[in-house]
Design a protein around this motif. Structure first.
Motif, PDB file in Angstrom:
ATOM      1  N   GLY A   1      47.193  90.805   8.492  1.00 51.96           N
ATOM      2  CA  GLY A   1      46.075  90.594   9.400  1.00 51.96           C
ATOM      3  C   GLY A   1      46.252  89.357  10.260  1.00 51.96           C
ATOM      4  O   GLY A   1      45.662  89.228  11.331  1.00 51.96           O
TER       5      GLY A   1
ATOM      6  N   THR B   1      41.872  96.511   5.143  1.00 49.67           N
ATOM      7  CA  THR B   1      41.144  95.297   5.494  1.00 49.67           C
ATOM      8  C   THR B   1      40.069  94.964   4.459  1.00 49.67           C
ATOM      9  O   THR B   1      39.620  95.824   3.692  1.00 49.67           O
ATOM     10  CB  THR B   1      40.462  95.436   6.867  1.00 49.67           C
TER      11      THR B   1
ATOM     12  N   HIS C   1      37.266  92.035   9.259  1.00 52.46           N
ATOM     13  CA  HIS C   1      37.767  93.191   9.988  1.00 52.46           C
ATOM     14  C   HIS C   1      39.268  93.092  10.284  1.00 52.46           C
ATOM     15  O   HIS C   1      39.908  94.116  10.561  1.00 52.46           O
ATOM     16  CB  HIS C   1      36.997  93.357  11.309  1.00 52.46           C
ATOM     17  N   ARG C   2      39.834  91.907  10.248  1.00 50.05           N
ATOM     18  CA  ARG C   2      41.253  91.734  10.545  1.00 50.05           C
ATOM     19  C   ARG C   2      42.088  91.406   9.312  1.00 50.05           C
ATOM     20  O   ARG C   2      43.199  91.902   9.157  1.00 50.05           O
ATOM     21  CB  ARG C   2      41.439  90.605  11.571  1.00 50.05           C
TER      22      ARG C   2
ATOM     23  N   THR D   1      43.554  91.311   5.519  1.00 51.02           N
ATOM     24  CA  THR D   1      43.891  92.432   4.636  1.00 51.02           C
ATOM     25  C   THR D   1      43.970  91.980   3.184  1.00 51.02           C
ATOM     26  O   THR D   1      44.263  90.816   2.889  1.00 51.02           O
ATOM     27  CB  THR D   1      45.236  93.053   5.024  1.00 51.02           C
TER      28      THR D   1
END
Length: 284
Positions: free
Chosen positions: A33, A77, A108-109, A111
């Motif tokens: 991410g 994510t 959201h980005r 992981t």
């Protein structure tokens, strides 16, 4: 600051990603991410020759039911871990911890695999993975191998993943019917945990039949609070039991002193947060 110059590759298959790592040797870094790596690059704390981006490899994403375990792709994510119905049903503690990671943009980005491979002792997903007895699947030129969470985190920012390997999947045994809670103490919203506690319980007829408790940022790696677990199992799920068990939270820990807290304060936090986490998980 501006990162040092590096080459960038974005393979579309795991095999291509492994070949890119092999070609670069020790001069490559993997980006998932990017929430941990990008600050490191900007501060020039690391200057890889090649950055290998795993973001275009679909097989590394998603959650699937694999019999007695959940198989979670390393590029899944935090947001998807938090909201996935399989995770919430069979590994609630992991979802509870994912909800505390930074803010919505990061979730959201960022992981799950990136957080585990980064191995920051203040990271929020390490202790839950340890508490739930997760197993990490690592792929490399010699094939795949399974590494239990207790062996995966080796030291500060150090894991069992070799330079030519990639963490591809996290297998979490199903804890169906278990309750879970992640209790975190930080000085400001969205900050790293000064100390946190991951607790998962199986409660039957008012008694604690199974307990898994792990600590965040009480050593260079996440730790199981074995003394707490032993003091809980077989006992009533009540305030007295939890208070007595929480007193064992500091046993076997190796807290560090920094600008946020000294060793004594961290030990005190571990006891207080353990009581809160277990109380919430037990519903008392």
């Amino acid at each position: 600051m501006i990162p040092s110059a590096f080459d960038y590759t974005s393979p579309e298959t795991l095999d291509d990603a492994l070949r890119a790592l092999a070609d670069a040797g020790d001069d490559a870094k993997i980006i998932a991410g990017g929430q941990s790596l990008m600050p490191v690059l900007r501060l020039r704390m690391n200057d890889p020759a090649v950055v290998v981006d795993l973001g275009r490899i679909p097989e590394l994403r998603g959650v699937r039911d694999d019999g007695d375990a959940l198989a979670i792709g390393a590029m899944t994510t935090h947001h998807d871990v938090l909201h996935d119905p399989l995770v919430r049903r069979h590994a609630l503690l992991l979802a509870e911890a994912a909800a505390t990671v930074a803010d919505a943009q990061i979730r959201h980005r960022g992981t799950l695999g990136g957080a585990l491979a980064h191995a920051d002792p203040a990271g929020d997903l390490l202790a839950p993975a340890l508490a739930l007895d997760a197993t990490m699947t690592v792929a490399g030129p010699r094939g795949r191998r399974e590494v239990p969470a207790g062996e995966f985190f080796e030291d500060l920012f150090t894991t069992a993943v070799a330079p030519d390997e990639i963490l591809v999947e996290i297998r979490v045994p199903k804890h169906t019917g278990w309750t879970g809670h992640y209790e975190k103490f930080n000085r400001t919203a969205q900050a790293w945990a000064i100390v946190a506690v991951a607790a998962a319980l199986e409660v039957s007829d008012g008694r604690i039949s199974e307990a898994r408790v792990a600590l965040t940022n009480m050593a260079s790696v996440p730790l199981r609070a074995r003394g707490v677990e032993e003091a809980l199992v077989g006992r009533p799920a009540d305030a007295a039991t939890i208070r007595e068990a929480a007193a064992h939270a500091g046993e076997g820990t190796r807290p560090t002193a920094d600008g946020n807290a000294d060793e004594q304060y961290r030990t005190h936090l571990a006891e207080v947060l353990t009581a809160r986490a277990v109380t919430a998980a037990a519903g008392v």
